[in-house]
Scaffold this motif. Structure first.
Motif, PDB file in Angstrom:
ATOM      1  N   SER A 162      -9.892  62.063 -50.682  1.00 36.58           N
ATOM      2  CA  SER A 162      -9.659  61.532 -52.105  1.00 36.58           C
ATOM      3  C   SER A 162      -8.253  61.458 -52.372  1.00 36.58           C
ATOM      4  CB  SER A 162     -10.581  62.437 -53.172  1.00 36.58           C
ATOM      5  OG  SER A 162     -11.780  62.313 -53.092  1.00 36.58           O
ATOM      6  N   CYS A 176     -10.016  57.301 -55.533  1.00 38.17           N
ATOM      7  CA  CYS A 176     -10.825  56.874 -54.551  1.00 38.17           C
ATOM      8  C   CYS A 176     -10.943  57.923 -53.423  1.00 38.17           C
ATOM      9  CB  CYS A 176     -10.004  55.769 -53.843  1.00 38.17           C
ATOM     10  SG  CYS A 176     -10.989  54.933 -52.523  1.00 38.17           S
ATOM     11  N   THR A 178     -13.225  58.217 -49.801  1.00 38.46           N
ATOM     12  CA  THR A 178     -13.831  57.487 -48.706  1.00 38.46           C
ATOM     13  C   THR A 178     -13.745  58.362 -47.209  1.00 38.46           C
ATOM     14  OG1 THR A 178     -13.465  55.522 -47.286  1.00 38.46           O
ATOM     15  CG2 THR A 178     -11.608  56.996 -47.640  1.00 38.46           C
ATOM     16  N   MET A 183     -17.336  54.625 -49.806  1.00 40.94           N
ATOM     17  CA  MET A 183     -16.345  54.547 -50.338  1.00 40.94           C
ATOM     18  C   MET A 183     -16.565  54.454 -52.150  1.00 40.94           C
ATOM     19  SD  MET A 183     -13.112  52.136 -50.607  1.00 40.94           S
ATOM     20  CE  MET A 183     -12.267  52.707 -49.080  1.00 40.94           C
ATOM     21  N   ARG A 185     -15.209  54.837 -56.136  1.00 41.23           N
ATOM     22  CA  ARG A 185     -14.184  54.958 -57.049  1.00 41.23           C
ATOM     23  C   ARG A 185     -14.550  55.689 -58.347  1.00 41.23           C
ATOM     24  NH1 ARG A 185     -12.750  50.480 -59.736  1.00 41.23           N
ATOM     25  NH2 ARG A 185     -14.595  49.559 -59.593  1.00 41.23           N
TER      26      ARG A 185
END
Length: 242
Positions: A162, A176, A178, A183, A185
């Motif tokens: 992150s 963000c 992933t 992924m 937000r």
């Protein structure tokens, strides 16, 4: 690619290489030719080893290793990215909004959920650092942990990261996350002593840090509906390592 550091623990230059590797590239494992005949064999046959046991770094991409004798340049170059990324605290995040500061460090974690209709417990690790001249905080999220994933793999395991940047205009954090299969937000605000992250593009989904102390924290992935109903998907309890 697998990389190995070979040499003799009795060799002063190898000792220097081992100590530098601990700082700059801690995942570079040392194979002491004094301890194991197999290490000695690999060192002599594949790594252009010498009788003094001076250091060699072998990079295995397929079966044949690429070997470098210039271990100091190799290790220092591996660290260039790390040096540019990591940071100490600066004034880019005001003290009153430095909400994630208590999480900076290394954490041993216990993850619990209900997977396939059965209660599941997974050991993990979570590592937090300041980055980009103190403008952000990045983490590495490893579940199962590196120490357990070989013996106890999980089909949905994650090795992700992150990236948190402080949003000066809205006084929040834009995040963000992933890994290799997703992924997300997330926008984090502070509610009392909790750090509440709304997962954008997912209705009712939240990531919440709570019960944060110097040596422990709780994290929840939870659905919170408009009527206040909470549906817990999973939770993590963290215990500080350092």
């Amino acid at each position: 690619m697998i990389r190995k550091l070979f040499g003799s623990s009795k060799n002063e230059v190898t000792q220097q290489a081992v100590e530098l590797a601990k700082i700059n590239c801690p995942n570079l494992k040392f194979y002491d030719i004094e301890e194991n005949p197999e290490n000695l064999k690999e060192y002599m046959e594949n790594c252009f080893g010498d009788e003094t046991g001076s250091p060699r770094i072998a990079s295995y991409e397929w079966n044949e290793p690429y070997v470098t004798k210039d271990w100091k340049i190799f290790i220092n170059e591996m660290d260039t990215f790390t040096q540019a990324l990591l940071s100490s605290k600066t004034d880019k995040i005001p003290d009153e909004y430095d909400w994630f500061a208590p999480l900076i460090g290394d954490w041993d974690c216990d993850y619990d959920d209900n997977y396939g209709g059965k209660a599941r417990h997974v050991k993990g690790e979570w590592i937090f650092r300041r980055v980009l001249e103190g403008a952000g905080i990045q983490d590495i999220f490893i579940f199962p942990s590196r120490a357990t994933k070989e013996k106890s793999p999980e089909p949905d395991g994650e090795y992700g990261s992150s990236f948190r940047m402080f949003n000066k205009s809205e006084k929040c954090y834009d995040v963000c996350y992933t890994c290799d299969h997703c992924m997300k937000r997330v926008r984090f605000t502070k509610e009392g002593d909790k750090l509440v992250g709304k997962v954008l593009d997912e209705e009712y989904s939240y990531w919440i840090f709570s019960d944060i102390t110097e040596n422990s924290f709780r994290w929840e992935n939870v659905m919170i509906k408009p009527d206040g109903t909470r549906i817990l998907d999973c939770e993590i309890m963290g215990k500080r390592i350092k």
